[in-house]
Design an enzyme around this catalytic site. Sequence first.
Site, PDB file in Angstrom:
ATOM      1  CD  GLU A  79      -2.743   1.345   2.473  1.00  0.00           C
ATOM      2  OE1 GLU A  79      -2.755   0.403   3.281  1.00  0.00           O
ATOM      3  OE2 GLU A  79      -3.500   2.339   2.541  1.00  0.00           O
TER       4      GLU A  79
ATOM      5  CG  ASN B 234      -4.966   5.020   1.103  1.00  0.00           C
ATOM      6  OD1 ASN B 234      -5.819   4.319   1.624  1.00  0.00           O
ATOM      7  ND2 ASN B 234      -3.668   4.813   1.257  1.00  0.00           N
TER       8      ASN B 234
ATOM      9  CG  ASP C   9      -8.821   1.821   3.393  1.00  0.00           C
ATOM     10  OD1 ASP C   9      -8.543   0.902   4.180  1.00  0.00           O
ATOM     11  OD2 ASP C   9      -8.018   2.712   3.076  1.00  0.00           O
TER      12      ASP C   9
ATOM     13  CD  GLU D 125      -6.537  -0.680   7.864  1.00  0.00           C
ATOM     14  OE1 GLU D 125      -6.052  -0.337   6.773  1.00  0.00           O
ATOM     15  OE2 GLU D 125      -7.175   0.085   8.586  1.00  0.00           O
TER      16      GLU D 125
END
Length: 400
Positions: free
Chosen positions: A177, A235, A297, A354
């Site tokens: 990421e 993101n 997310d 995560e």
Amino acid sequence: MLVEDVSVMVVEDDAFQRRMLVRLLNDMGVKKIDQAPEGQAALNILLERIEPVDIVISDLDMPNMDGMELIRHLGEQQSVGSVILTSGLDGTLINSVGTMARAYGIDLLGGIEKPVTQSNLGRLIKRFLLDGAYKQVNDPTPLIPFAEIRRGMLAYEFHPYYQPKVEIASGKVVGAEALVRWLHPQHGVVAPAKFIPQLEEAGLIDDLTWTVLAGAAGHCLKLRERGFDMTVAVNLSLRSLTNTGIAERMVGILRNANLDPSHIVLEVTETTAISNVGKVLENLARLRMKGFGLSIDDYGTGYSSMQQLSRIPFTELKIDRAFVADATRQERLKVMVGASLDMARELGLKSVAEGVESRSDWELLASLNCDVAQGYFIAKPMPFEKLCEWVPNWVPPDLR
Ligand code: C2E
Ligand code: CA
Ligand code: CA
């Protein structure tokens, strides 16, 4: 962070209301509570404490030192994580004091018009538990002036760091990421919480997105050329998705980088209820059509509802670290993580957890058949050059 680890200081001159607040906090499971009848007494306690206080709940109108003056001192001392204001006066006053608090570099969780209730206080404590993990107490760079952020953007000081994502069953590194960092000439490495909210407010978040996406696309290609079959996640602010034309622009960036969009995953957080649903859906559908992976997310933090999930063609579901981090210790959270994973499976979405911080987190997720893990247990975010050295040297936990 667990609720029983949170330390709270209650500053309130009315003894009855102070007791009520302490009782409400006890009922929520808060164990570490200090009390003071006014600002000066609160500061004295803070000076004596070794550990900083996480949350100060303060009344505004108090004898001797009132709430406003207390906030100013707290801002100077930087010994407090967050502040909640309570007042018998109306909401507009609380709001303006809130603006003042931010100007002093205080992280304001929110204001409560009295009476304080289980629900209005609980909501703010919960917000602290969800956000608190990446807001550091004693942070040396309180508030960065907007002009400075702009200067940094123009000087190309913003760069993506990368945090690896590992497939649990195989132990393989399957992606990374991109997490933006500001490499500031004086402050060093500055975390996104310091500038993203301001960029979003100023309507300049897209510029950052382009920078990060272009960097991530170039780096992803380099990784693939070295033989690492990895995707890179970027993101995407929900706000960006209200502009039509964003998909074309992103496709253009990937074309320039010579990378197929299927190697990029866009992580979208539902931070607020979507205002312009039509445009957001149009953009997401178009991005998916062009081949980008789409990840939901921070799943579980409140706004992401089943309904949204079914309308958007997501490919991945990312469970928020607030759930993952304590799932081994709290049965309630474990059940929620398990249910989210089941749902992801049934919807045909890849699941990512995560905030995997320990071997026991990893093992729990393995037992729940989570696909991919990301977190400090595996590695912290690092510069691209470090990532290139890290990937070939990675040893999966099961082989250690
Ligand atoms: P996020 O997307 O939820 O990213 C994960 C955050 O959790 C990162 O914080 C990461 O460093 C941190 N983290 C990773 N593993 C662990 C762990 O095991 N334990 C704990 N406690 N934390 C862990 P970071 O880098 O400070 O980023 C914060 C947020 O800023 C991100 O949250 C994301 O929403 C946003 N962000 C970062 N880069 C960008 C960007 O380029 N564009 C946009 N729009 N937002 C970004
Ligand atoms: Ca993310
Ligand atoms: Ca998250």
